[in-house]
Structure formats: C-alpha cells, structure tokens
Design a protein around this motif. Structure first.
Motif, mmCIF file in Angstrom:
data_model
loop_
_atom_site.group_PDB
_atom_site.id
_atom_site.type_symbol
_atom_site.label_atom_id
_atom_site.label_comp_id
_atom_site.label_asym_id
_atom_site.label_seq_id
_atom_site.Cartn_x
_atom_site.Cartn_y
_atom_site.Cartn_z
ATOM 1 N N ARG A 510 -13.563 -1.381 -4.032
ATOM 2 C CA ARG A 510 -13.868 -2.429 -5.004
ATOM 3 C C ARG A 510 -14.446 -1.853 -6.301
ATOM 4 O O ARG A 510 -14.009 -2.234 -7.386
ATOM 5 C CB ARG A 510 -14.870 -3.402 -4.364
ATOM 6 N N GLU A 511 -15.352 -0.907 -6.136
ATOM 7 C CA GLU A 511 -15.936 -0.268 -7.320
ATOM 8 C C GLU A 511 -14.846 0.349 -8.198
ATOM 9 O O GLU A 511 -14.840 0.191 -9.416
ATOM 10 C CB GLU A 511 -16.881 0.872 -6.907
ATOM 11 N N LEU A 512 -13.941 1.055 -7.514
ATOM 12 C CA LEU A 512 -12.861 1.706 -8.241
ATOM 13 C C LEU A 512 -11.991 0.685 -8.951
ATOM 14 O O LEU A 512 -11.644 0.823 -10.128
ATOM 15 C CB LEU A 512 -12.024 2.546 -7.256
ATOM 16 N N ALA A 513 -11.663 -0.383 -8.216
ATOM 17 C CA ALA A 513 -10.783 -1.424 -8.775
ATOM 18 C C ALA A 513 -11.396 -2.017 -10.035
ATOM 19 O O ALA A 513 -10.678 -2.355 -10.991
ATOM 20 C CB ALA A 513 -10.523 -2.506 -7.735
ATOM 21 N N GLY A 518 -7.098 -4.880 -14.973
ATOM 22 C CA GLY A 518 -6.189 -5.806 -14.285
ATOM 23 C C GLY A 518 -6.194 -5.630 -12.781
ATOM 24 O O GLY A 518 -7.045 -4.941 -12.193
ATOM 25 N N ASP A 519 -5.209 -6.294 -12.125
ATOM 26 C CA ASP A 519 -5.078 -6.192 -10.677
ATOM 27 C C ASP A 519 -4.654 -4.775 -10.292
ATOM 28 O O ASP A 519 -4.227 -3.993 -11.132
ATOM 29 C CB ASP A 519 -4.034 -7.196 -10.172
ATOM 30 N N VAL A 520 -4.765 -4.475 -8.990
ATOM 31 C CA VAL A 520 -4.428 -3.116 -8.543
ATOM 32 C C VAL A 520 -3.376 -3.127 -7.439
ATOM 33 O O VAL A 520 -3.053 -4.175 -6.877
ATOM 34 C CB VAL A 520 -5.684 -2.374 -8.009
ATOM 35 N N VAL A 521 -2.845 -1.945 -7.178
ATOM 36 C CA VAL A 521 -1.951 -1.735 -6.036
ATOM 37 C C VAL A 521 -2.755 -0.964 -5.003
ATOM 38 O O VAL A 521 -3.480 -0.042 -5.340
ATOM 39 C CB VAL A 521 -0.730 -0.896 -6.439
ATOM 40 N N MET A 522 -2.643 -1.386 -3.735
ATOM 41 C CA MET A 522 -3.370 -0.666 -2.685
ATOM 42 C C MET A 522 -2.382 -0.199 -1.621
ATOM 43 O O MET A 522 -1.523 -0.956 -1.180
ATOM 44 C CB MET A 522 -4.441 -1.577 -2.075
ATOM 45 N N LYS A 523 -2.511 1.078 -1.212
ATOM 46 C CA LYS A 523 -1.593 1.635 -0.213
ATOM 47 C C LYS A 523 -2.396 2.363 0.846
ATOM 48 O O LYS A 523 -3.305 3.121 0.528
ATOM 49 C CB LYS A 523 -0.638 2.649 -0.861
ATOM 50 N N ILE A 524 -2.020 2.150 2.087
ATOM 51 C CA ILE A 524 -2.656 2.883 3.175
ATOM 52 C C ILE A 524 -2.273 4.366 3.040
ATOM 53 O O ILE A 524 -1.161 4.683 2.639
ATOM 54 C CB ILE A 524 -2.196 2.321 4.548
ATOM 55 N N VAL A 525 -3.221 5.256 3.319
ATOM 56 C CA VAL A 525 -2.935 6.687 3.241
ATOM 57 C C VAL A 525 -3.146 7.302 4.606
ATOM 58 O O VAL A 525 -4.267 7.375 5.100
ATOM 59 C CB VAL A 525 -3.848 7.383 2.206
ATOM 60 N N SER A 526 -2.027 7.695 5.236
ATOM 61 C CA SER A 526 -2.109 8.275 6.568
ATOM 62 C C SER A 526 -0.965 9.264 6.738
ATOM 63 O O SER A 526 0.184 8.930 6.452
ATOM 64 C CB SER A 526 -2.000 7.181 7.631
ATOM 65 N N PRO A 527 -1.278 10.479 7.173
ATOM 66 C CA PRO A 527 -0.202 11.442 7.388
ATOM 67 C C PRO A 527 0.736 11.010 8.518
ATOM 68 O O PRO A 527 1.832 11.538 8.650
ATOM 69 C CB PRO A 527 -0.941 12.736 7.748
ATOM 70 N N ILE A 540 0.545 -5.267 -3.510
ATOM 71 C CA ILE A 540 0.762 -5.162 -4.957
ATOM 72 C C ILE A 540 0.060 -6.317 -5.659
ATOM 73 O O ILE A 540 0.176 -7.473 -5.231
ATOM 74 C CB ILE A 540 2.279 -5.167 -5.258
ATOM 75 N N GLY A 541 -0.699 -6.006 -6.703
ATOM 76 C CA GLY A 541 -1.338 -7.058 -7.512
ATOM 77 C C GLY A 541 -2.545 -7.683 -6.839
ATOM 78 O O GLY A 541 -2.649 -8.906 -6.745
ATOM 79 N N VAL A 542 -3.455 -6.848 -6.347
ATOM 80 C CA VAL A 542 -4.665 -7.367 -5.701
ATOM 81 C C VAL A 542 -5.769 -7.554 -6.761
ATOM 82 O O VAL A 542 -6.104 -6.598 -7.475
ATOM 83 C CB VAL A 542 -5.164 -6.368 -4.626
ATOM 84 N N PRO A 543 -6.307 -8.802 -6.896
ATOM 85 C CA PRO A 543 -7.415 -8.988 -7.833
ATOM 86 C C PRO A 543 -8.662 -8.276 -7.296
ATOM 87 O O PRO A 543 -8.790 -8.071 -6.077
ATOM 88 C CB PRO A 543 -7.637 -10.510 -7.850
ATOM 89 N N ASP A 544 -9.576 -7.918 -8.213
ATOM 90 C CA ASP A 544 -10.746 -7.131 -7.816
ATOM 91 C C ASP A 544 -11.523 -7.759 -6.661
ATOM 92 O O ASP A 544 -11.956 -7.069 -5.731
ATOM 93 C CB ASP A 544 -11.714 -6.966 -9.011
ATOM 94 N N ASP A 545 -11.647 -9.108 -6.673
ATOM 95 C CA ASP A 545 -12.501 -9.726 -5.652
ATOM 96 C C ASP A 545 -11.829 -9.820 -4.287
ATOM 97 O O ASP A 545 -12.420 -10.270 -3.320
ATOM 98 C CB ASP A 545 -12.990 -11.105 -6.124
ATOM 99 N N GLU A 546 -10.559 -9.421 -4.213
ATOM 100 C CA GLU A 546 -9.892 -9.420 -2.902
ATOM 101 C C GLU A 546 -9.702 -8.005 -2.364
ATOM 102 O O GLU A 546 -9.097 -7.809 -1.313
ATOM 103 C CB GLU A 546 -8.526 -10.118 -3.018
ATOM 104 N N VAL A 547 -10.215 -7.025 -3.110
ATOM 105 C CA VAL A 547 -9.949 -5.627 -2.758
ATOM 106 C C VAL A 547 -10.563 -5.242 -1.409
ATOM 107 O O VAL A 547 -9.933 -4.580 -0.582
ATOM 108 C CB VAL A 547 -10.459 -4.690 -3.885
ATOM 109 N N GLN A 571 -5.316 4.135 -1.045
ATOM 110 C CA GLN A 571 -5.183 4.465 -2.454
ATOM 111 C C GLN A 571 -5.289 3.183 -3.278
ATOM 112 O O GLN A 571 -4.611 2.187 -2.974
ATOM 113 C CB GLN A 571 -3.843 5.140 -2.731
ATOM 114 N N VAL A 572 -6.158 3.207 -4.272
ATOM 115 C CA VAL A 572 -6.291 2.074 -5.184
ATOM 116 C C VAL A 572 -5.753 2.551 -6.533
ATOM 117 O O VAL A 572 -6.225 3.550 -7.081
ATOM 118 C CB VAL A 572 -7.771 1.644 -5.319
#
Lengths: 703, 703
Positions: A510-513, A518-527, A540-547, A571-572
C-alpha cells in the motif's frame, strides 16, 4: 605455423604411404601429382627405393626438404607419420586417411592426438578423412579423385569429398575452372574459417565457394567471413537446412548440425551469399568470378524473342534486381535504330529477324544509359543470327562499358562454340534465362555486401556491477530462472520499465502504491508459478485503498493453486496506458555454434502463430538492430498503419542494442525474454522479463 | 469442324505460299515437311508448276484433297487463301503469316475476318502469327524452325514461337522427345483449351506442357483442364507473373495479361502444375512422361556420397515429399546386407566404395518397404562404380517394383552413356539432386490432383427473386453501390445477419429497438458516406430510451460532414457480443479472364498488412471452401489457438459457399465485401456488406 596459403604453393610434395599397388589410394595420389605438378614429388615408403620412376625415401626426415606431406598410411600409423613430418620441419600436411572422429571413440581419441601433434609441431593440417587438395596454378592434384580441375579463379572447399568428385567431372565439361580446391575432411585443425581467410587475401581468387554441413565455431566464422566479404564474395551451400537434412547431416559427419535459424542469421550478417543447390552455387560463382559488380540494380534485357524476354522479366521481378527504366534519350535512340515493330521499352524486343548488328546497336545504346547497371542478352536461335558473332558483340560491349553482361543464348549444340568464347572473357551463358538472372542477382547482392558500413556495436553506459549482483540471485532459484522480481536488471542496462517493486507484505504494498501515480498493477511473484494470468495472479488497475486486500487475495490464490509454492512477494507496478501501443518481444537464446541469438517480433499471435520474427547473432549495432524491425512483416503496425500514431521505433532499436550488450557482457545468461516490450508513440517500456542463468559460468571481468 | 487431334495426323499437307526462294519462310516449311513427313506434301503457288521436285498447284481447290493447309502468303492475301481452303473442303489450317491483331487496328480487323471465315467454313485454325505445328509420329514438321523434334510422349504448346525454337535445339541434345508441338500464335480460333482437350484424349500423350502469356477465357480453361488432369498431367509456364513481367507480356502479345492471383487460383483449381522456368518445366515433364505416380509421399534416398545425400534430403524437406521412415524389417535387412559403417537409415549411405551390386541390394530392399513410395539414387563417380551398370540396376528395380525411381548420377561426360540408357526406360537423370527431387515432387503432386474428388458446388435453397429485387436498387445509387441497407440480400441467400433494419425516422427506430433484445447498434446509412466510423456515424450499445436522440445525432453528424449527403436512414441492429469471436472477411471481385474470384482472410491487419488471404475462382464446393480457410497462415486463430474456444468453421465454410452461389447467380455483382463476417463458437454473423452492381448486365434467368 606456416601460412595456410602456402599449402597451395609447395615446391616439393611428399606422399607418405605411396605405393605402386593398383587401385590403392597411395598410388592414385602419386599418379595424380606426377601427371601435372610443376614441383617435385617425393614418394615415402620404407619398403621401396623407387616408385613409378621416382626416388623413394623411408621417411620425410630422410628425404630432401618437403613443403607439403600428403599422408595416406593406415590409421594406426598416421600419428607416427605426422611426428616424422613435424621432425623434418615440414609445415603443411594433408591427412587422407579415414578412421578418426567419424568412426567412434577410438577414432576420436586418435583425432585428439593428431591435433596435439599439430599444435606441438605448429603444423597446418587438412583432414583427416580428406579427399585431398588441388591448386591449378602449380598443376597440383594432391587428391585420389579421378579428375583434375581446370584453371580458374574460383577457390572451392567442401566438407564432402564426394561432392568434389561429383562436381569436377561436370565442371570440366562446362568449362568451369578453379584456383584452389580443398576437401576439408574432419577439420581437426584447419577449418572453413582458415581457408576463407587465406583465399580472402589471395588476389587471384575472385570468389570463394563451399559446401558445408556444419560450422564448429559460428561466431568466429562470422567475424572472419565479414572481413573477407569486404573484398571477395563467398557463396556457400550449407546443407542440413531442413529438419530431415539436419538429421542426415549429423548422422553423416557425427557433428551437431546447429540450428538453421542461427546459420541463416550468422551467414547473412557475415555477408555470405547462400546457394541452395549445386546448380545455384555454380550459376552464382560463374558470374561472380568473371564480371564487375554493377553500380545499381537496373537491368536491361535485349532479346530477339518476346516469350523468353517476358520470362526473363519475371525472373528479374522475383530477384533483388529491377528492370531499368530507360531515359527518354535512350528511347529516342532505340526508336531511330530499331525497326518500327520492335519494342524499345525494357525488355527490348529486337524482333525475330534481328542480326548481330541490331543486337550490337541495342546493347550499345542501353549500356550508355545511366539507369542501366547491367544487361542480359537473351536469344532464340534464328536463321538471321550467328551465335558466335553475337558472343563477340557481347564481349565488346561488356568490356567497353564495364557493366556486367550475362547471356542466355538459348539452344543446345548450337550455343556451344559461342559459350566457349564468352567464357574466355568471363561472361557466363545460361540456357535458362532465369538462371542468367540468378547470376546477375548475386553480383548485385555482393555489391551491397561490399558497400555495407561496419555495424559496430555501441557501448552504452550501464551498471554492470549491479547486473552481476542481480544475476547472482539465480543461484538460489528453481531451474536458475529469474522473473519480474529482477526487472532491475533491465534498469541497470538503461531499459525503461514501469515504476514498481516487489514487496513482501500488504502494508508495504500500500505504501508503495501511494507513491505511484494512479491505480496500480499487482502480480504474484513466485518462481513456481510461471503462468501468472492463468491462476488469477495478476490484478490490473487496483486503486490504492484496495491494494492490501488485493495482496492477500493474490497470495491466497497462489497457495490455492500450489500449496507449497514459494511466494517471493507481490510486484506493485505503475499502470501503463496500453491504448495506442504495440506489444513487441525481444528474446535471446544461446546457439552452440553461434552464441547469443537475438529475436525480435510483435507479441502474441505474430510470434506464436505467424512466426513473424527476425533473428541476429549478438553483438549487433544500430543498423542490424533496425534491420530486425524492418524485416518482420508486421512492421507497418509499429510505423503507424491503420490510423495509429507511429510508435517510438528508435526506442525499440536502442532496447535491442542494450539487450545485445547485456547478453554479450554476461555469457551466463542462457535465455532471456522481454515480453512484452510495449512500444507507444512516447517511448518503450519493458513490462515483463524471464531469464535463465547458467550459474556455473563465471562472469567475464568488466575491463 | 474436324477434331483438333486430326490436325496432327494429316495424310496430305498443302503449303499455301510455297516457294523455292532461298531464305523464304515458304521454302523453309516446304523443306521441313519434305524432310521427314510420312504423307504427301503439296506446294500451292499460282506461278509455279513444280517446286523442289513436288508438283505445284495454283490453289487448294484445284489440288488433290488436302487435310491440312499451312498458309504463308503475305497478310493481304491470307483471307482469300483461307476462303480457297474452305471451298476445297480442307478442315485444318495453320496460319504462319504475321501482321494480324499483334500489329494494330488494321491487323485486328483482318483477324476478325479470319475468325468469321473459320466460322463460316467450320475450320480448325492455328495462328495467325504461328511458327507452325509438329507431330513426330507422322514425322511432320510444318514449321519454319530450324529443328525437328525427337519422338516422345510430351505434347507441347507455346504462345511464343521463339520459345519452341529455343527449346528444341536444347531438348534434342538432352534427348527429350515430343509427340505434338504447336505454336499457338494469336489464338484467333484455336486456343490452349482446345489443345489441352485434344491431348487429354490422346492415349499417347503422357504429359501436356505449355508456355503461355495469357489465357483469354480462364473460366472455360479451368473447366477443360480440370477434366484432363483426371488422367493426364498438365504443366504450364505462365509468364507475366510479376508486375514487370505482366507489363512485358502485355506489350509482347497486345493482350491484357490478367491478374496473377486469378491465374494462380484458377490453374491450381484446374489441377495444373505450374513451372517457373524453362528448366523446371522440363525437369518436371521428364518425370511425368516416363514414370508411374507414387502411392504416397515417402521417398528413399540411396547414395554412395554422404554430402550429396544430405543435399537431397534438404531438397525433399523443401518439397511436397517426405523422407520415408523404414520399417524395422528393412533396417534389419539393410544392416545384414551393407558394411558396418554404412548408414542404414534414410538417406542410405552405401559408402564411397559401393559397387553396383551394393546399390542393387539396397534399392531392392527399400523398394520392398511399404513405407517407401519412390526412390532417388544419388551417386558421385568413384573407381568402384560403373554408371552404365548402375543404370541397368536402377531400370530393373524400377520395373520390378512399379514405384518411380529417378537418378542423380552426378558428373558430366562420365554420366552421358548411363543417362541415355535410363532415358530409354523413362527414367530421368539429373545432375543436381535437388532437380531430381523436383521431378519426383511433380509426380506426387499429380497423384493428388488425380485423386481429388469432384468438388461440385452445392445448390442451397435461396430466394433468388428477392435477391434480384434488392440488386435492382443499385440502379438509383451513386456508382451503383449498395451497403448495409441491403443486408437482406445476404438473408435471401441464407447467410446469418444480426436482427435489424434501416428506418427513416426516430420514432420507427425506437419501435424497432424495442423489439430487439438488449441495447442496439445504430449506423448512419448514406451512399455518400463510406467510412461511417470516421465521422462518428456508428453508435454501439444504445439503450432503447436513447435511440431517438441517437438517431437525430447521427443524421446531424452526416449533415455536418457533407451537407448534401443523401441519407437513406439509420440502421438499427442487434448488438452482437464480439467477446471470443474472430473477424473474417469474405470478398469477391470479377477477373476479366477468370470471372468471380472469392477471397477469404481474417479481418483488419491480416488482410491489409500481412496479405494473408486465400483466393478461388467461383463457383466452388465445400472442399475448396474449406481449403481456403486452411490455406491462410492465421487459421489457428479460428481453430482455437491461445486458449480461445474454436469458432464455427463449418459456418464460415457454408457462408463462403453461399456467397459463391450468389456471385455465380448474379453476374451483375462486380464486387462484394462481407466485412466483417464474425465467427464465434456458436456460429457466424455477417455484420457489414458493400457491393457494386453492373446495372447494365441482365440477370440470368432462374432456370
């Protein structure tokens, strides 16, 4: 070690293993040498004092000084013979004997030892498993083949001895001559690169041709050939092009054939012209051996036969060349000189009753036209035309204007004498007009090879130390793979990426977002999860308060999909506006022969279904990088087709160059994919990254 | 009129315009005929009693009965000569004289009159402007060319006389024989279709070959050739393939060359094999003339030379053929029969010391393998091999197994005698192995042509009367174009379209929208506005209560764009869910030679930028329709690539067939585009339509 070119100019040749036994290879070579060689021939055979009238010695050491030793003793005796040669101070050796690496592990061991001996004595060794070598200026036929070559300016290497014997009988009939010929055999010491290099420096070799089944060090060959093609054309048949052919080649030579894509890219970058058949090889070589290169692509066709003229025009249409547009002055002159019914536009139809005078006039006029860079004379046999005299007309016109002229004087027996006259002046005659175009086409292609600027790779100011640290992370990863968490690798090499980071708890996310517009893209990071979208691992398109909620959700989806998946975090990333952008892909994989191969294409179906890609051997400079983009069919999409704004092509060009530098700097990168690299009117952004690192390979030092 | 085939089997030939003047065409023909012709030769010349020892007559009417008259009188005398021929009851005429349609309007008039005379007297006329005809079984050389043909089973037509003379000298040297040869000239009466038809019925013609620059009635030729290729292969060089070539062809023959796309589609549908050069034409013809067609595509390669074996394998990889996978039994037998070092997998390398016996054994074993349908014997000359004896081995193997075998016994002079022996048994030898593959490839392609089922166009139950009425609307339209307001044309032919209609006031629009489920799409309908989207003339997803406002807005946008635009109203259409669908295009334009050409491709960039399209000459049946879809590169997108549901391909196939029926039923449709035809998992829908109608053309009657 002596110069490779000296292999072809010995004063004394020894045949080690010479014999007078009928049918023996050692006799065939001795006889071939004795027949025409200008220098001395020394048979070596401990059991004989004399062979076929020549004084015989027990070994090379006890013979008079020998420049070249041809070794035909049985396999187990080869190493000892080489040692004798080395001790005697002879620098050049051709090993005819077979039974080396092509036959299994015992042979492979023997070949290694042969290579060690060559190193120790500093020997130039051709073979083993070679048919031998020829050099027509000194009349040397040091092969056991049944035919000697005619003299000419084509130097010819072949990885197949049979290919040489098959071709020579035919070439002699066709009047095609050679300078040096070498059967490469197993290439234990000297390989294709050595001969290309030597012949490139030989002023009497007009063209280098070859039949190859594989090139061991592709990258090195590309560098050597690139230098040679600044002056001397190289035409190669590289067999094993198709899957079936590659399999056949590898069972024939025991070598890995390598990927056709790599050969295609590497040879093209080296300026090598490729032929796909024996005939194309020689149709091309004959033109390159005898004629000047044209200044431009405009061809004039002069004929007495409408139909063959149209066929020739079609072949020009299929080629690198184009039909010249005559100047008004040329048209006026042709109209004044030719009968009314003649066609004075290109192709010129001088009509069925044309005599040599009419051909001479037409040819003279068109060769004076500045739009005409070369010409093809095409004719059907008629009662009004004498081919022998037509040949003289063509020769005179060619020599006066210094523009290449080739002929298709169609016919069989009727054309032979004229063909012979033309050949003496370097003008090839082709029965089929489309083959005449093939010859001229090669000249034009070679002109462009010769004119090419050096495409020196640019060295961008990058952060190598940081890149090295990032690559070291792969040590801990499954399969040594890195993914989006390593986007900073691209940043270290100056490639634009969206703002963003990988964080490992919801609050950080959330801090990063909040620091990102604007809104952000969030992706799970796992090898352990490579197809993130498939498991709902991308938002895709997550508002800060939903991060924070989104973070939890992504992690739980990953756990649901695979309970023991190692999750590195989420990843944010800045949400990139994709409207009006085009997805591209830049990838790299490492070819065993040629090293790092760069691939460029448009994303999705373009690469996956249409296979619309361009490939180059890295490192490349700006010109090659740009040519990759021009080469793909879908490139108009980047250029602004269908009402779009043109994308930042320069940005793509630079990104390809920076990736070229990255994969060249770090040989431990085995594979890399930037997919997609989004290109829009305002620039490019690398959105996703995957790479595989060979953690055993040491990073080269920076300096 | 007599049968065309009788042209080639006359008992008496008259030369109208015969002379003994040296260098005259009339003398050359007389001499050529006198030299070898089995029948009687009658010179016609009113000024002579005797010519070259033959009794001469003033005209054909006063001569003994003549089967074929060869006319060489000057242009102004030709028509009178033809009249004389017709009056005399002679049915077959070859007009050598030039100066007809190829020379301008005076000549064109003369050619029309010639055609009228041919009609009136029911004459088979070859030419005018022909080199003449030949028929080797009766020794007839009724040409003024310098060479007679050797006897063989290839029948050969050419639109260029020079092409014939250029080829014959060479073919004689190569030992290639012909049955009938015809120089088509201007094709005033008899054309390529007539000869294809005649030779198709001739049991002694094994293959028909031709050089053509244009086909006047392409559609008719396709029908004729389609029948012939059920039995007899046809190979054509159609020149003018490229833009430059087409221009050259049209200036050579004075005819419009026609579109290459149409030729490609038409000839392919007719089962005609195309060659692109003289050499390819004969490489192909030699194999087709002498060998049985293979049952399948599996080729075995047997060689004594690894390199050429790999090259052959590459050529097979590039072709229609494939390398056969040997059965385990074959491998076992080969292992038992060949030396240990030999490669027993395909290509078989019988090693450099192979003799004819080893070749015989290997060939015998592979030809018995059910996976092997044909074989290529490739060899380099060696001391252990006699080509003459190898030829015998090949002949015996070929005859025993009834599978086609071709050879590439490489070499020049060394291979000549063997080549001659092979030729007598119909086996072509090719210096270049890749040309051997070209020959075998043609046999395999022809097999598939022969096996093809008739692709009879289906006749769907459609409403022709309604379609006719809709097409009549074009009378009132600018440029005779119809657009989306005529979607009912597609409905009349059973092609699915979204619910909707064109209405001409806002209230009607709303009423209509209320009868349609969900929101609607609204489009301005004006013959003056072709790019509706560009002016904001399309509204997608309009709720019922906004329909009236949207109507007004669309009309005012149209007025703003072009104040005097004629607005026919607004189309109110069901909103189609495009999620998971693929846009396709089905189009038609009418080719002057071939008639209606159907085009299929995927929408947008696929057609416009990648030019990924399939073209056929209508009418077509289900097989050809389906093959259009298979032919495009992007077809995996329809089949469900990248995780999509497969689209209703059968629906697309049927739509293409229904459009084929529509454009065949109504020749007045000049151009038509259904773009897009949306294809989804549940079916297809035509969303938009444009067509141009020739309002001068009468609609054909229904029955």
């Amino acid at each position: 070690m002596g110069r490779v070119s000296d292999l072809f100019a010995p004063e004394t040749v020894a045949v080690v293993g010479a014999t007078d036994r009928e049918g023996a290879v050692g006799r065939a070579i001795l006889e071939n040498l004795r027949a025409d060689f200008d220098g001395d021939v020394v048979p070596i055979n401990p059991g004989q004092d004399e062979l076929l009238g020549l004084e015989c010695y027990p070994d090379v050491s006890s013979a008079p000084p020998v420049d070249l030793a041809v070794v035909v003793v049985p396999p187990p005796a080869v190493l000892e013979a080489i040692e004798d040669v080395g001790e005697a101070g002879t620098e050049h050796v051709v090993v005819i004997t077979a039974g080396f690496a092509e036959t299994g592990s015992e042979g492979a061991r023997r070949e290694r030892e042969l290579r060690e001996l060559a190193d120790a004595y500093d020997l130039n060794v051709v073979g083993p498993n070679s048919l031998g070598i020829m050099s027509t200026p000194v009349g040397m036929n040091a092969t056991f083949g049944p035919e000697n070559a005619r003299e000419g300016s084509i130097s010819f290497m072949s990885q197949s001895g049979a290919f040489i014997t098959a071709v020579l009988d035919w070439a002699n009939e066709q009047g095609i001559g050679f300078r040096d010929v070498v059967s490469l055999g197993n290439k234990a010491v000297l390989d294709e690169g050595d001969f290309v290099d030597a012949w490139g420096a030989d002023p009497d070799t007009d063209v280098v041709i070859g039949y190859l089944e594989g090139i061991d060090d592709g990258a090195e060959f590309v560098r050597t050939a690139r230098d040679v093609t600044d002056e001397t054309p190289i035409v190669l048949v590289k067999s094993g092009r198709t899957d079936a052919g590659a399999q056949a080649a590898s069972s024939h030579t025991g070598a890995i054939a390598g990927s056709e894509q790599a050969y295609e890219a590497g040879l093209e970058q080296a300026g090598v012209l490729r032929a796909h058949s024996v005939q194309e090889l020689f149709d091309t070589a004959r033109a390159l051996a005898g004629l000047p290169v044209p200044d431009g692509d405009g061809v004039a066709v002069v004929t007495n036969a409408g139909g063959p003229g149209v066929l020739t025009t079609d072949a020009v249409g299929d080629s690198y060349l184009e039909m010249a547009t005559f100047t008004d002055e040329t048209i006026d002159r042709l109209e004044a000189a030719l009968p009314d019914e003649a066609n004075v536009y290109n192709p010129i139809d001088a009509l069925g009753d044309a005599d040599t005078g009419r051909f001479a006039t037409a040819l003279e006029i068109v060769l004076e036209d500045p739009n005409v860079d070369s010409a093809i004379v095409v004719s059907a046999p008629t009662a009004t035309l004498t081919y022998d005299r037509l040949a003289e007309v063509v020769i005179e016109a060619q020599q006066t204007h210094e523009k290449p002229v080739v002929t298709s004087l169609m016919g069989g027996q009727r054309a032979r004498a004229a063909e012979e006259v033309l050949r003496e002046f370097g003008i090839p005659n082709y029965f089929d007009p489309s083959r005449a175009v093939t010859g001229l086409d090669a000249l034009a292609r070679f002109r462009d090879v010769r004119r090419r600027e050096r495409d020196e790779p640019e060295t961008f100011d990058v952060d190598r130390d940081r890149a090295r640290e990032i690559l070291a992370r792969a040590d801990d990863r499954v399969d040594n793979r890195l993914g989006i968490e390593s986007m900073d690798l691209l940043e270290a090499y100056g490639i634009p990426t969206p703002d963003g980071e990988v964080v490992d708890d919801p609050a950080h996310a959330r801090e990063l977002a909040e620091t990102i517009d604007g809104d952000v893209v969030m992706k799970i990071v796992s090898p352990d999860i490579s197809h993130k979208s498939d498991i709902g691992g991308v938002k895709i398109g997550v508002p800060d308060d939903e991060v924070e909620d989104a973070y939890e959700d992504l992690v739980s989806r990953a756990r649901a999909y695979q309970p023991d998946a190692r999750v590195l975090g989420v990843q944010v990333q800045e949400l990139i506006d994709l409207e009006g952008t085009t997805e591209t892909i830049v990838g790299m994989n490492r070819d065993p022969q040629f090293g790092p191969l760069l691939l460029f294409g448009l994303g999705g179906i373009f690469v996956e279904i249409l296979e619309d890609t361009a490939v180059r051997v890295a490192p490349i400079g700006e010109d090659e990088s740009r040519s990759m983009i021009e080469e793909i069919q879908a490139t108009p999409l980047l250029r602004g087709a269908r009402g779009r704004d043109p994308a930042d092509v320069d940005g793509v060009v630079e990104t390809i160059q920076r990736l070229s530098q990255l994969v060249t700097d770090f040989p431990q990168i085995l594979e890399l994919d930037v997919n997609p690299l989004v290109a829009g009117p305002d620039g490019v952004q690398a959105i996703d990254l995957r790479l595989t690192v060979d953690t055993e390979t040491e990073t080269e030092t920076d300096d």
